[in-house]
Motif scaffolding. Structure first.
Motif, mmCIF file in Angstrom:
data_model
loop_
_atom_site.group_PDB
_atom_site.id
_atom_site.type_symbol
_atom_site.label_atom_id
_atom_site.label_comp_id
_atom_site.label_asym_id
_atom_site.label_seq_id
_atom_site.Cartn_x
_atom_site.Cartn_y
_atom_site.Cartn_z
ATOM 1 N N ALA A 19 8.457 -5.647 1.840
ATOM 2 C CA ALA A 19 7.098 -5.739 1.314
ATOM 3 C C ALA A 19 6.980 -6.929 0.389
ATOM 4 N N CYS B 298 1.698 -3.644 -3.796
ATOM 5 C CA CYS B 298 2.042 -4.143 -2.463
ATOM 6 C C CYS B 298 0.850 -4.852 -1.843
ATOM 7 N N ALA C 107 3.185 -5.478 3.987
ATOM 8 C CA ALA C 107 4.485 -4.862 4.254
ATOM 9 C C ALA C 107 4.719 -4.737 5.743
#
Length: 299
Positions: A111, A118, A121
């Motif tokens: 990721a 995040c 990913a």
């Protein structure tokens, strides 16, 4: 905030690193006598495949000059990395126990994190040749028939061509006749059984789906399972889900159960345009001061 230009240039390295790592893993998987199994300090197993996958990812993503936090990298104290603005979060081989058992349920997880959120990913399932890709505010997708390849060099256009938006349409339009609950194949506890028992009180015909590694999250994204029960600790390398903490989209909202959420690789050839490198430098200025350009991230 990462802009679309940076995102477009970082997606191919993200994908290619995962596919190359998958090749390293599968080369070991074919030879049981070469697993070289040992225990880490936390008493969890590590194999030659874990080490080779980590090495492959580290060498391929190193030229991006973004630091790497890997489960199989050197131990890194939180104070050393707490101010990183941009970094790669990596589990080179998720499902080592399943790998050792030989049940094919293992993945490569990478990721891109920005300020501990995040932004994008990938989960690569090398045995099944399936690649799951997600981006914050960009949705999630699956690309099939992506074979492990130690020299993978997919371009952005090659990645997005032929991928399928998730959840799968067939799962989105036909609700399951019964609730499908995913549980870890190797990490169940008495609390897991208690939670399932409570679910059975309202869903007596629920179906249990045992699954190893992060592949269970892929089944959630596809819509093949409705709910995932986890009652043991989890770790940073398994928490980089760009959909976590967000309101479900229209497709996901119809779910009855919400997601609780040795062959050396070819020489890395990641080349980013100057303007993209400038943006990465701006985003990662604190990380670079701590990490330095003279070292390979994640070593």
């Amino acid at each position: 905030m990462i802009n679309d230009k940076v995102r477009m240039y970082l997606l191919p390295p993200l994908i290619n690193a995962a596919v190359r790592a998958g090749a390293s893993i599968m080369n070991v998987y074919k030879n049981l006598d070469d697993y070289d199994i040992s225990l880490k300090d936390d008493k969890t197993p590590i194999t030659l495949a874990d080490r080779l996958a980590h090495k492959t990812i580290r060498e391929y993503l190193g030229p991006t000059r973004i630091p790497i936090l890997s489960e199989e990298g050197r131990e890194m104290l939180y104070d050393e990395r707490r101010n990183w603005e941009l970094y790669w979060l990596v589990d080179p081989l998720d499902g080592t126990v399943e790998f050792i058992k030989g049940n094919n349920e293992f993945t490569v997880n990478i990721a891109l994190m920005e300020n501990n959120v995040c932004m994008g990913a990938v989960i690569y399932v090398p045995y099944f040749e399936k690649l799951y890709i997600a981006g914050r505010d960009a949705g999630s997708y699956v690309k099939e028939h992506v074979a492990p390849d130690s020299g993978a060099e997919y371009t952005y256009d090659e990645i997005v061509t032929g991928w399928t938006r998730l959840p799968l349409e067939c799962e989105a339009v036909r609700p399951h006749p019964r609730l499908r609950v995913a549980v870890s194949r190797s990490h169940q506890t008495p609390e897991t059984a208690e939670h399932i028992a409570r679910l059975r009180a309202t869903h007596p015909d629920l179906e249990i789906v045992e699954q190893g590694s992060s592949y269970k999250f892929c089944l959630l994204a596809e819509g093949r399972v409705d709910y995932y029960v986890r009652t043991t600790h989890t770790y940073e390398c398994r928490g980089a889900d760009p959909r976590r903490g967000r309101r479900p989209d229209a497709h996901a909202a119809r779910r009855r159960g919400a997601a609780l959420q040795r062959k050396r690789p070819a020489q890395p050839v990641v080349r980013l345009p100057v303007e993209v490198l400038r943006d990465i430098k701006r985003l990662g200025r604190r990380s670079r001061r701590q990490f330095g350009y003279g070292r390979t991230p994640g070593r």
